[in-house]
Design a protein around this motif. Structure first.
Motif, PDB file in Angstrom:
ATOM      1  N   UNK A  35       0.810  -1.216   0.000  1.00 39.70           N
ATOM      2  CA  UNK A  35       0.000   0.000   0.000  1.00 39.70           C
ATOM      3  C   UNK A  35       0.846   1.269   0.000  1.00 39.70           C
ATOM      4  N   UNK A  36       2.108   1.162   0.354  1.00 43.82           N
ATOM      5  CA  UNK A  36       2.966   2.342   0.420  1.00 43.82           C
ATOM      6  C   UNK A  36       3.595   2.689  -0.922  1.00 43.82           C
ATOM      7  N   UNK A  37       3.506   1.788  -1.889  1.00 43.33           N
ATOM      8  CA  UNK A  37       4.084   2.051  -3.203  1.00 43.33           C
ATOM      9  C   UNK A  37       3.067   2.748  -4.093  1.00 43.33           C
ATOM     10  N   UNK A  38       3.466   3.888  -4.629  1.00 45.85           N
ATOM     11  CA  UNK A  38       2.586   4.625  -5.539  1.00 45.85           C
ATOM     12  C   UNK A  38       3.437   5.271  -6.610  1.00 45.85           C
ATOM     13  N   UNK A  39       3.060   5.160  -7.861  1.00 41.05           N
ATOM     14  CA  UNK A  39       1.834   4.534  -8.363  1.00 41.05           C
ATOM     15  C   UNK A  39       2.008   3.028  -8.528  1.00 41.05           C
ATOM     16  N   UNK A  40       0.876   2.361  -8.687  1.00 38.26           N
ATOM     17  CA  UNK A  40       0.872   0.965  -9.064  1.00 38.26           C
ATOM     18  C   UNK A  40       0.836   0.905 -10.584  1.00 38.26           C
ATOM     19  N   UNK A  41       1.365  -0.181 -11.122  1.00 30.11           N
ATOM     20  CA  UNK A  41       1.290  -0.450 -12.552  1.00 30.11           C
ATOM     21  C   UNK A  41       0.519  -1.755 -12.722  1.00 30.11           C
ATOM     22  N   UNK A  52      -4.184   4.785  -9.921  1.00 29.34           N
ATOM     23  CA  UNK A  52      -4.126   5.486  -8.643  1.00 29.34           C
ATOM     24  C   UNK A  52      -4.829   4.660  -7.568  1.00 29.34           C
ATOM     25  N   UNK A  53      -4.111   4.413  -6.492  1.00 35.01           N
ATOM     26  CA  UNK A  53      -4.659   3.723  -5.329  1.00 35.01           C
ATOM     27  C   UNK A  53      -5.354   4.764  -4.460  1.00 35.01           C
ATOM     28  N   UNK A  54      -6.685   4.693  -4.369  1.00 37.19           N
ATOM     29  CA  UNK A  54      -7.443   5.646  -3.550  1.00 37.19           C
ATOM     30  C   UNK A  54      -7.294   5.332  -2.070  1.00 37.19           C
ATOM     31  N   UNK A  55      -7.476   4.065  -1.737  1.00 38.95           N
ATOM     32  CA  UNK A  55      -7.332   3.637  -0.348  1.00 38.95           C
ATOM     33  C   UNK A  55      -7.141   2.132  -0.296  1.00 38.95           C
ATOM     34  N   UNK A  56      -6.573   1.695   0.795  1.00 34.13           N
ATOM     35  CA  UNK A  56      -6.358   0.275   1.001  1.00 34.13           C
ATOM     36  C   UNK A  56      -6.244  -0.013   2.473  1.00 34.13           C
ATOM     37  N   UNK A  57      -6.597  -1.233   2.854  1.00 28.68           N
ATOM     38  CA  UNK A  57      -6.522  -1.597   4.270  1.00 28.68           C
ATOM     39  C   UNK A  57      -6.496  -3.108   4.426  1.00 28.68           C
ATOM     40  N   UNK A  58      -6.074  -3.495   5.610  1.00 29.00           N
ATOM     41  CA  UNK A  58      -6.077  -4.910   5.988  1.00 29.00           C
ATOM     42  C   UNK A  58      -7.532  -5.326   6.172  1.00 29.00           C
ATOM     43  N   UNK A  59      -7.851  -6.518   5.703  1.00 26.64           N
ATOM     44  CA  UNK A  59      -9.192  -7.072   5.890  1.00 26.64           C
ATOM     45  C   UNK A  59      -9.039  -8.569   6.127  1.00 26.64           C
ATOM     46  N   UNK A  60      -9.290  -8.992   7.373  1.00 31.44           N
ATOM     47  CA  UNK A  60      -9.073 -10.393   7.726  1.00 31.44           C
ATOM     48  C   UNK A  60      -7.604 -10.728   7.589  1.00 31.44           C
ATOM     49  N   UNK A  61      -7.290 -11.774   6.827  1.00 31.86           N
ATOM     50  CA  UNK A  61      -5.899 -12.177   6.628  1.00 31.86           C
ATOM     51  C   UNK A  61      -5.298 -11.555   5.367  1.00 31.86           C
ATOM     52  N   UNK A  62      -6.089 -10.737   4.672  1.00 38.76           N
ATOM     53  CA  UNK A  62      -5.609 -10.159   3.426  1.00 38.76           C
ATOM     54  C   UNK A  62      -5.759  -8.656   3.386  1.00 38.76           C
ATOM     55  N   UNK A  63      -5.793  -8.132   2.180  1.00 41.96           N
ATOM     56  CA  UNK A  63      -5.921  -6.691   1.948  1.00 41.96           C
ATOM     57  C   UNK A  63      -7.046  -6.438   0.961  1.00 41.96           C
TER      58      UNK A  63
END
Length: 168
Positions: A35-41, A52-63
């Motif tokens: 999640x800290x790498x921007x931009x994604x390809x 563009x990554x708007x937002x991201x978060x941990x969810x359960x055992x994944x993201x």
């Protein structure tokens, strides 16, 4: 084909919810580092494009993530299966004597008897220690233990010296 300037760090694998969130498999350690790498390809039918990554978060055992322009399940579904890459230039610079696994792949491996064992095809994480997979006339699995099995890594000459019998 992955350009040498890119590094695969994850994959988009599933839809989550009604606002276009997408489940991500992250190859970074810890998972959240992706999640800290921007931009994604993203690899879109053989063409790499920025997203563009708007937002991201941990969810359960994944993201899970939300990406610009893909805020509905229908549009997000178009991205499923795509690999996520970053530019190698986004990686932190390492101190002398340290290297990324991907830099070891393709290097030639020789043992103390000056016998070429082959080239590194991949590096495996086993939990106890990492293992070099070396393919030559035969396949070798060499534990990556500095000053034990790994004697020297010469990045400039793309050569790894090992304490390993060619018959193992």
């Amino acid at each position: 084909m992955l350009p040498e300037t890119h590094l695969i760090v994850g994959k988009l694998v599933g839809i989550y919810g009604i606002k276009g969130w997408i489940k991500v498999i992250s190859y970074t350690d810890p998972l959240e580092n992706i999640l800290s790498y921007k931009p994604w390809l993203l690899n879109d039918k053989g063409h790499w494009r920025e997203i563009v990554l708007l937002q991201g978060k941990r969810h359960g055992k994944g993201l899970i993530v939300q990406l610009a322009g893909y805020e509905t399940p229908e549009t997000a579904r178009l991205l499923l299966g795509m690999e996520i890459a970053i530019n190698r230039s986004q990686l932190p610079t390492l101190p002398p004597g340290e290297y990324y696994w991907m830099d070891l792949e393709g290097m030639t491996v020789i043992n103390q008897a000056n016998i070429t064992l082959g080239q590194v095809t991949e590096v495996l994480a086993t939990g106890a220690n990492d293992v070099l997979v070396i393919q030559g006339e035969k396949r070798h699995l060499v534990p990556f233990l500095k000053d034990q099995t790994i004697l020297a890594v010469d990045m400039e000459n793309k050569l790894i010296s090992v304490e390993w019998d060619a018959d193992f």
